[in-house]
Design a protein around this motif. Sequence first.
Motif, PDB file in Angstrom:
ATOM      1  N   TRP A   1      32.075  42.855  25.980  1.00  0.00           N
ATOM      2  CA  TRP A   1      33.400  42.537  26.524  1.00  0.00           C
ATOM      3  C   TRP A   1      34.135  43.804  26.938  1.00  0.00           C
ATOM      4  O   TRP A   1      34.904  43.793  27.910  1.00  0.00           O
ATOM      5  CB  TRP A   1      34.198  41.722  25.515  1.00  0.00           C
ATOM      6  CG  TRP A   1      33.543  40.415  25.244  1.00  0.00           C
ATOM      7  CD1 TRP A   1      32.855  40.043  24.123  1.00  0.00           C
ATOM      8  CD2 TRP A   1      33.449  39.312  26.153  1.00  0.00           C
ATOM      9  NE1 TRP A   1      32.359  38.777  24.270  1.00  0.00           N
ATOM     10  CE2 TRP A   1      32.705  38.300  25.506  1.00  0.00           C
ATOM     11  CE3 TRP A   1      33.918  39.073  27.443  1.00  0.00           C
ATOM     12  CZ2 TRP A   1      32.426  37.073  26.107  1.00  0.00           C
ATOM     13  CZ3 TRP A   1      33.638  37.857  28.050  1.00  0.00           C
ATOM     14  CH2 TRP A   1      32.904  36.878  27.377  1.00  0.00           C
ATOM     15  N   LEU A   2      33.907  44.902  26.217  1.00  0.00           N
ATOM     16  CA  LEU A   2      34.477  46.168  26.662  1.00  0.00           C
ATOM     17  C   LEU A   2      33.817  46.619  27.960  1.00  0.00           C
ATOM     18  O   LEU A   2      34.492  47.134  28.861  1.00  0.00           O
ATOM     19  CB  LEU A   2      34.296  47.240  25.582  1.00  0.00           C
ATOM     20  CG  LEU A   2      35.286  47.209  24.420  1.00  0.00           C
ATOM     21  CD1 LEU A   2      34.923  48.275  23.398  1.00  0.00           C
ATOM     22  CD2 LEU A   2      36.716  47.409  24.908  1.00  0.00           C
ATOM     23  N   ARG A   3      32.506  46.428  28.076  1.00  0.00           N
ATOM     24  CA  ARG A   3      31.828  46.784  29.321  1.00  0.00           C
ATOM     25  C   ARG A   3      32.372  45.932  30.480  1.00  0.00           C
ATOM     26  O   ARG A   3      32.592  46.422  31.582  1.00  0.00           O
ATOM     27  CB  ARG A   3      30.312  46.617  29.187  1.00  0.00           C
ATOM     28  CG  ARG A   3      29.701  47.524  28.130  1.00  0.00           C
ATOM     29  CD  ARG A   3      28.227  47.775  28.347  1.00  0.00           C
ATOM     30  NE  ARG A   3      27.412  46.574  28.379  1.00  0.00           N
ATOM     31  CZ  ARG A   3      26.955  45.941  27.298  1.00  0.00           C
ATOM     32  NH1 ARG A   3      27.243  46.392  26.084  1.00  0.00           N
ATOM     33  NH2 ARG A   3      26.192  44.864  27.414  1.00  0.00           N
ATOM     34  N   ARG A   4      32.558  44.637  30.215  1.00  0.00           N
ATOM     35  CA  ARG A   4      33.110  43.763  31.253  1.00  0.00           C
ATOM     36  C   ARG A   4      34.515  44.221  31.654  1.00  0.00           C
ATOM     37  O   ARG A   4      34.841  44.284  32.842  1.00  0.00           O
ATOM     38  CB  ARG A   4      33.151  42.320  30.745  1.00  0.00           C
ATOM     39  CG  ARG A   4      33.647  41.310  31.788  1.00  0.00           C
ATOM     40  CD  ARG A   4      33.614  39.891  31.236  1.00  0.00           C
ATOM     41  NE  ARG A   4      34.210  38.937  32.157  1.00  0.00           N
ATOM     42  CZ  ARG A   4      33.536  38.220  33.047  1.00  0.00           C
ATOM     43  NH1 ARG A   4      32.216  38.340  33.135  1.00  0.00           N
ATOM     44  NH2 ARG A   4      34.161  37.376  33.852  1.00  0.00           N
ATOM     45  N   ALA A   5      35.345  44.554  30.684  1.00  0.00           N
ATOM     46  CA  ALA A   5      36.711  44.997  30.982  1.00  0.00           C
ATOM     47  C   ALA A   5      36.708  46.299  31.766  1.00  0.00           C
ATOM     48  O   ALA A   5      37.514  46.484  32.687  1.00  0.00           O
ATOM     49  CB  ALA A   5      37.498  45.162  29.686  1.00  0.00           C
ATOM     50  N   ALA A   6      35.807  47.223  31.430  1.00  0.00           N
ATOM     51  CA  ALA A   6      35.730  48.493  32.148  1.00  0.00           C
ATOM     52  C   ALA A   6      35.390  48.276  33.613  1.00  0.00           C
ATOM     53  O   ALA A   6      35.917  48.955  34.497  1.00  0.00           O
ATOM     54  CB  ALA A   6      34.685  49.400  31.491  1.00  0.00           C
ATOM     55  N   VAL A   7      34.510  47.322  33.890  1.00  0.00           N
ATOM     56  CA  VAL A   7      34.098  47.032  35.256  1.00  0.00           C
ATOM     57  C   VAL A   7      35.201  46.317  36.029  1.00  0.00           C
ATOM     58  O   VAL A   7      35.467  46.616  37.199  1.00  0.00           O
ATOM     59  CB  VAL A   7      32.806  46.196  35.250  1.00  0.00           C
ATOM     60  CG1 VAL A   7      32.505  45.641  36.636  1.00  0.00           C
ATOM     61  CG2 VAL A   7      31.632  47.029  34.747  1.00  0.00           C
ATOM     62  N   LEU A   8      35.883  45.378  35.385  1.00  0.00           N
ATOM     63  CA  LEU A   8      36.880  44.551  36.077  1.00  0.00           C
ATOM     64  C   LEU A   8      38.206  45.266  36.318  1.00  0.00           C
ATOM     65  O   LEU A   8      38.938  44.920  37.248  1.00  0.00           O
ATOM     66  CB  LEU A   8      37.158  43.283  35.268  1.00  0.00           C
ATOM     67  CG  LEU A   8      36.108  42.180  35.290  1.00  0.00           C
ATOM     68  CD1 LEU A   8      36.490  41.081  34.308  1.00  0.00           C
ATOM     69  CD2 LEU A   8      35.955  41.601  36.693  1.00  0.00           C
ATOM     70  N   SER A   9      38.530  46.244  35.503  1.00  0.00           N
ATOM     71  CA  SER A   9      39.887  46.799  35.517  1.00  0.00           C
ATOM     72  C   SER A   9      40.352  47.344  36.867  1.00  0.00           C
ATOM     73  O   SER A   9      41.540  47.221  37.197  1.00  0.00           O
ATOM     74  CB  SER A   9      40.031  47.878  34.441  1.00  0.00           C
ATOM     75  OG  SER A   9      39.125  48.934  34.673  1.00  0.00           O
ATOM     76  N   PRO A  10      39.493  47.959  37.716  1.00  0.00           N
ATOM     77  CA  PRO A  10      40.015  48.484  38.982  1.00  0.00           C
ATOM     78  C   PRO A  10      40.077  47.468  40.120  1.00  0.00           C
ATOM     79  O   PRO A  10      40.355  47.845  41.262  1.00  0.00           O
ATOM     80  CB  PRO A  10      39.020  49.606  39.313  1.00  0.00           C
ATOM     81  CG  PRO A  10      37.721  49.103  38.769  1.00  0.00           C
ATOM     82  CD  PRO A  10      38.085  48.348  37.507  1.00  0.00           C
ATOM     83  N   LEU A  11      39.831  46.202  39.847  1.00  0.00           N
ATOM     84  CA  LEU A  11      39.702  45.209  40.919  1.00  0.00           C
ATOM     85  C   LEU A  11      40.917  45.184  41.837  1.00  0.00           C
ATOM     86  O   LEU A  11      40.795  45.251  43.066  1.00  0.00           O
ATOM     87  CB  LEU A  11      39.451  43.827  40.312  1.00  0.00           C
ATOM     88  CG  LEU A  11      39.414  42.648  41.298  1.00  0.00           C
ATOM     89  CD1 LEU A  11      38.350  42.869  42.366  1.00  0.00           C
ATOM     90  CD2 LEU A  11      39.161  41.339  40.554  1.00  0.00           C
ATOM     91  N   ARG A  12      42.107  45.052  41.278  1.00  0.00           N
ATOM     92  CA  ARG A  12      43.308  44.926  42.113  1.00  0.00           C
ATOM     93  C   ARG A  12      43.530  46.175  42.963  1.00  0.00           C
ATOM     94  O   ARG A  12      43.864  46.077  44.149  1.00  0.00           O
ATOM     95  CB  ARG A  12      44.531  44.651  41.238  1.00  0.00           C
ATOM     96  CG  ARG A  12      44.657  43.209  40.813  1.00  0.00           C
ATOM     97  CD  ARG A  12      45.826  42.934  39.895  1.00  0.00           C
ATOM     98  NE  ARG A  12      47.076  43.509  40.354  1.00  0.00           N
ATOM     99  CZ  ARG A  12      48.248  43.324  39.733  1.00  0.00           C
ATOM    100  NH1 ARG A  12      48.297  42.589  38.639  1.00  0.00           N
ATOM    101  NH2 ARG A  12      49.342  43.872  40.200  1.00  0.00           N
ATOM    102  N   ALA A  13      43.355  47.337  42.370  1.00  0.00           N
ATOM    103  CA  ALA A  13      43.585  48.574  43.108  1.00  0.00           C
ATOM    104  C   ALA A  13      42.572  48.738  44.237  1.00  0.00           C
ATOM    105  O   ALA A  13      42.932  49.130  45.355  1.00  0.00           O
ATOM    106  CB  ALA A  13      43.516  49.772  42.160  1.00  0.00           C
ATOM    107  N   LEU A  14      41.319  48.448  43.960  1.00  0.00           N
ATOM    108  CA  LEU A  14      40.290  48.588  44.984  1.00  0.00           C
ATOM    109  C   LEU A  14      40.524  47.617  46.133  1.00  0.00           C
ATOM    110  O   LEU A  14      40.347  47.969  47.302  1.00  0.00           O
ATOM    111  CB  LEU A  14      38.902  48.372  44.373  1.00  0.00           C
ATOM    112  CG  LEU A  14      38.411  49.470  43.424  1.00  0.00           C
ATOM    113  CD1 LEU A  14      37.111  49.044  42.736  1.00  0.00           C
ATOM    114  CD2 LEU A  14      38.205  50.782  44.172  1.00  0.00           C
ATOM    115  N   LYS A  15      40.915  46.392  45.825  1.00  0.00           N
ATOM    116  CA  LYS A  15      41.174  45.407  46.875  1.00  0.00           C
ATOM    117  C   LYS A  15      42.342  45.816  47.772  1.00  0.00           C
ATOM    118  O   LYS A  15      42.350  45.508  48.962  1.00  0.00           O
ATOM    119  CB  LYS A  15      41.469  44.037  46.256  1.00  0.00           C
ATOM    120  CG  LYS A  15      40.262  43.304  45.730  1.00  0.00           C
ATOM    121  CD  LYS A  15      40.657  41.989  45.070  1.00  0.00           C
ATOM    122  CE  LYS A  15      41.356  41.048  46.028  1.00  0.00           C
ATOM    123  NZ  LYS A  15      41.711  39.758  45.388  1.00  0.00           N
ATOM    124  N   SER A  16      43.319  46.485  47.185  1.00  0.00           N
ATOM    125  CA  SER A  16      44.535  46.815  47.927  1.00  0.00           C
ATOM    126  C   SER A  16      44.436  48.141  48.672  1.00  0.00           C
ATOM    127  O   SER A  16      45.416  48.594  49.267  1.00  0.00           O
ATOM    128  CB  SER A  16      45.733  46.846  46.986  1.00  0.00           C
ATOM    129  OG  SER A  16      45.591  47.878  46.028  1.00  0.00           O
TER     130      SER A  16
END
Length: 231
Positions: A149-164
């Motif tokens: 779950w920490l690995r999943r959170a590390a991967v997901l965390s930049p989603l909004r910034a990268l999309k924008s």
Amino acid sequence: MSDAGEFIDAALQRESSWERAAEWEERLGNGLRYYGASVGAVRGTIRNAGRRYPGLTHDEITGLSSELWAVPVFERRLAAVVLLQSNLRLLDNSDLTRLEGFVRSARLRELVDPLAVDGVGPMIELLDAVERERADAVLGRWAREDDLWLRRAAVLSPLRALKSGGGDWDGFVRRIGDALRRPRETEADQGAVDEAISLVLAEVAKARPDLKLPSSVAEGLVMARAKAGSQ
């Protein structure tokens, strides 16, 4: 329990639905209790709490989030997530320790994902350069952790910034590589992390098709998906 904590808990229970609670307990389980309050009701409760208790400090916000999280009720924990999302400008990289504890104990996509995507990631984007560097180092460690779950959170965390159009693409690529190199013992372990990688890549591809994975990382992801499909 604090006055604000009592107000939030009472409001969530007033919004309860035994039908929804039974449905969520069957679908999500995970040893939590469920009031059966809708996601909209949770968000509305936090908005109302903000009006009733304006001007809460950093320590009051983070303390209230821990107070809500401490009781294993899904809606309370979701309320803690929404509370932090609503007060990102008060948070700093020292709060990643608290958020890491939340992620470790959440063990549900419905809690981990909003923590990462709408909490951890946007918080880091608001930090100054020095604090962001320290926070990025923490995310790098998460990507190498045994805890899926920490690995999943590390991967997901930049989603909004990268999309924008912002975010740290190179850092995201490094974390993918680190996460893929971790040994996977179960199909769930494999799927939870690779699903997160695929989600971010798909969303970013829509907005920024110029961003491409290095061939070595792309090949590692293909191999991971093939292994997951064969299990």
